[in-house]
Design an enzyme around this catalytic site. Sequence first.
Site, PDB file in Angstrom:
ATOM      1  N   GLY A   1      -4.205  12.825   4.188  1.00 33.19           N
ATOM      2  CA  GLY A   1      -3.296  13.258   3.101  1.00 33.19           C
ATOM      3  C   GLY A   1      -1.820  12.218   3.282  1.00 33.19           C
TER       4      GLY A   1
ATOM      5  N   ALA B   1      -2.773  11.056  11.340  1.00 35.34           N
ATOM      6  CA  ALA B   1      -1.613  11.511  10.208  1.00 35.34           C
ATOM      7  C   ALA B   1      -0.592  11.855  11.047  1.00 35.34           C
ATOM      8  CB  ALA B   1      -2.180  11.876   9.109  1.00 35.34           C
TER       9      ALA B   1
ATOM     10  N   LYS C   1     -10.775   5.606  15.088  1.00 31.49           N
ATOM     11  CA  LYS C   1      -9.294   5.800  16.198  1.00 31.49           C
ATOM     12  C   LYS C   1      -9.785   6.174  17.638  1.00 31.49           C
ATOM     13  CE  LYS C   1      -8.651   8.527  11.195  1.00 31.49           C
ATOM     14  NZ  LYS C   1      -8.378  10.082  10.584  1.00 31.49           N
TER      15      LYS C   1
ATOM     16  N   GLU D   1     -13.802   9.292   0.852  1.00 28.58           N
ATOM     17  CA  GLU D   1     -14.050   8.677   0.181  1.00 28.58           C
ATOM     18  C   GLU D   1     -14.859   8.355  -1.172  1.00 28.58           C
ATOM     19  OE1 GLU D   1     -11.876   5.396   1.858  1.00 28.58           O
ATOM     20  OE2 GLU D   1     -11.234   7.252   3.009  1.00 28.58           O
TER      21      GLU D   1
ATOM     22  N   GLY E   1      -0.583   4.824  -2.176  1.00 26.82           N
ATOM     23  CA  GLY E   1      -0.266   6.757  -2.257  1.00 26.82           C
ATOM     24  C   GLY E   1       0.533   6.395  -0.917  1.00 26.82           C
ATOM     25  N   VAL E   2       0.147   5.755   0.186  1.00 29.36           N
ATOM     26  CA  VAL E   2       1.038   6.597   1.616  1.00 29.36           C
ATOM     27  C   VAL E   2       2.429   5.821   1.190  1.00 29.36           C
ATOM     28  CG1 VAL E   2       1.331   5.780   3.836  1.00 29.36           C
ATOM     29  CG2 VAL E   2      -1.037   7.081   2.769  1.00 29.36           C
TER      30      VAL E   2
ATOM     31  N   ARG F   1      -0.850  -7.711  -4.401  1.00 29.53           N
ATOM     32  CA  ARG F   1      -0.536  -9.667  -5.176  1.00 29.53           C
ATOM     33  C   ARG F   1       0.629  -9.204  -5.514  1.00 29.53           C
ATOM     34  NH1 ARG F   1      -2.047  -7.496 -10.537  1.00 29.53           N
ATOM     35  NH2 ARG F   1      -1.729  -9.224 -11.777  1.00 29.53           N
TER      36      ARG F   1
END
Lengths: 358, 358
Positions: B341, B155, B227, B212, B14-15, B47
Amino acid sequence: MLRTVSLIQFGFGGVGRAVASRILTAAAPFKRRYGLRLRYVALCDSRGAVVEPQGLSEDHLLHLLDHKREGRSLISARGGRARENLTEIIEQAGVDETVVIDVTATDETTAALKLALARGHAAVLANKKPLTGSMDDFRELTASGRLRYESTVGAGVPVIATLSETLLAANDAIQRIAGCFSGTLGFLTTGLQAGGAFSALVREAYEKGYTEPDPRDDLGGMDVARKALILARTLGWSLDLEQIEVESLYPAELASGSVDAFLDALSGLDDAYRERVVAALSRQHTLRYVAALEDGAARVGLQSVPLESPLGQLQGTDNLIAFHTAIYDPNPLVLQGRGAGVHGTAAGVLADVVRLSL
Amino acid sequence: MLRTVSLIQFGFGGVGRAVASRILTAAAPFKRRYGLRLRYVALCDSRGAVVEPQGLSEDHLLHLLDHKREGRSLISARGGRARENLTEIIEQAGVDETVVIDVTATDETTAALKLALARGHAAVLANKKPLTGSMDDFRELTASGRLRYESTVGAGVPVIATLSETLLAANDAIQRIAGCFSGTLGFLTTGLQAGGAFSALVREAYEKGYTEPDPRDDLGGMDVARKALILARTLGWSLDLEQIEVESLYPAELASGSVDAFLDALSGLDDAYRERVVAALSRQHTLRYVAALEDGAARVGLQSVPLESPLGQLQGTDNLIAFHTAIYDPNPLVLQGRGAGVHGTAAGVLADVVRLSL
C-alpha cells in the site's frame, strides 16, 4: 580504515558478562563488516573496577570473565581496584568516541551517565532506573540523541527502535500500544488459560527460576509499569511512574511476610482467578497481563483480550507488542520474541552500541 | 538549531505523492522533534521534472500534487520541464546534505543513484530493481552505508532495519528466515484454507484490485523472489535472482494470452490446489506462499506450515517475517503488519529519510 570505539561498562553480572563475551566473539565480524573495533577502557561492578585507558586486551578481558564467573569482585581482579565514584571513572577513562554501557539495576548511575553525555560520549542502557525516575532526568538523558535503551523493554526485540525510528520517524499517528512484557506473567496467564490453578502456576514458575527471588517482584507489576513508562516517555508523553495505574496480582495484605508464607497463601486466590478465566473464555477471550498506552494514559494489569488477537494468540514466555496507528489499521504492527534473559538483553545492548558507533 | 536536508525524488506516482504529502504534514513535528527541515530540490516523473535548487515552497509542492492527481505530467507543471538524464538532475540539484529518494519501479535509476552516493549524498529506495540486478551493483550501492531500502521488503514494517541493525549488529547467528511478503498471495492462501476455490479467489482478488493489472505478476512469485534476494544480500550472501528457486502458482502454458483467458483457464487448477490444502490440513498444517532463506539458499513458493506457527496463524493480507537465530530459539523473532500500500510504503521511505538525516 578501522574505527575504534571505547567502552566503559557499569555492571558485570549476568548481562554484563554476556555483553563482554558477545563483544569478544563479534570482534572479527565487526572489523570485517563495519571496520569497527570495540575495546573496554573500564569495567565496574558494585564494589570494584578495572580501568585501562589504553584498552583491555582480549586476554585481560577473558581473565576478568573467568574471575567474575568464580563469584569474585573486580576489586580482587588483575588490575582491579576499589571502585570510586562512577563519575571519576568517566573522567579518567572517557576519551574520544566512548560509549558508556549501563547494565546495572540501580539509579545510582544517573549522574555518571549525565556527565558522560555532557562530555559528548554516547550511552546504552539496559537499566530502566535512570529512565523511570524524574521526567527531568529522562529529558536530560535523552536530549542529545546519543543515549539508546533498546534492552529496557522487550530485551533484544526492537521495540524502542520500531517506536522511535519506524513509527515516529514516519510521523505515523500512534493511537494505542498494547504489549506483554513479562515472560513470567506470560507463563502464568498461558497456564491459567489451560486450566491451571493460580497458586500452583506461581509456585511452578518460582521453582523453575522464572520469577525473581521474591515472586512478588513479578506479580506486583512494577517492572512492567517501568517498561510502560519508558514507552510513554519515548512517545513524548510527560508522565511519572506514580501516574501509571498498576494492577497487582496479589492483595496488599500479602505484601509482607516470607516467600514461603506468600506462596502458601496464594491458594486463597485460585477460585477468583479461575472465575475470571472462565468468564473470559465464555466470550472467546483470554486473560493477558497487558501494558496499554492510549490517550495519554498508561495502565498495567490483567486484561481480557480476544483469543484471535495477537495478544490472545501469544503463548508462553515470549514478549509481544502491538502498535495500533493510522497506518497499521485495523491490524496493528506486531513484534514478538524472547523479551528476557541475559543473551537477548546483551544482544540488544550490543546492537545499540553498534548503532551509536557507525 | 534547524538542519535542512534537501530531497531529490525519482518517481511521483502513488507512492511518490504519498511521500510528498507525508513530508508536508510532518514539517512541524519534525522541526520540533528533530530540528529537521526537509525540502524538495527536484521531483521527477517518467517524462518531466521540476528542479528548484533553492527548495520547492510548500505552496509549489501542493500545486504539483494537485497537478499530478489530475493525471498530468511534471513537464506541464509550474516550473516543469522535459526530463533530462537523471544524472544531470543529480548534478544540478544535489547540494550538501541531499537524500535521493527512488520510488520508481525501474532499473534506470541505478546510474544516478551511484552518482549521488559517489558525491556523498544519501539515498532511500522503495524501488527493488537497482538492488536485485547484478551483485556488483548491490555492493556499489550499499558500500557507503548511506543507502537505505526499508520499503523494498514489507513496506513500512521494519524488516531490513531489524535484520541489519538488530540481528546482524548484535552478531546473532541467523539460521533461517521465513516470511510472507505478498498481501495478494496472503489473501489467496487464507481463502484456500477457508475452502475457497483457487480460480474464484484469484478472480476476487483481481476484481477487488488486490492484484497487479495482470495477476500473473503476483502469482508468478517474481516480486516475492526479489524481496527474498534483497534479504539474502543484506545477510551478506552473494546471490543472483536466477539462483532463487521460485514456484509459480500457474503453469507455464498460461503465461501468454489475455488476462480474461488466464482467469477462465484457472478453474482447471482448482482440484489440484484443493488436494494440497486438504493434505496440509490433515496434519494440522496450512499452505502459505513463503520466502525461505537457509544455508545460503533462497526458495519462494507454496509451503505447508503448522497451523500453530506464526506463518500458519497469519490471516489475510498482512506480511510476516520470522527470524530463527541463535538467540531467538526455539521461538523466532516475528514482525507482522501491513506490507503493501502507498501509505505504508511512503512511511517506510520517510523513516529511512529521517534515519539518514539525523
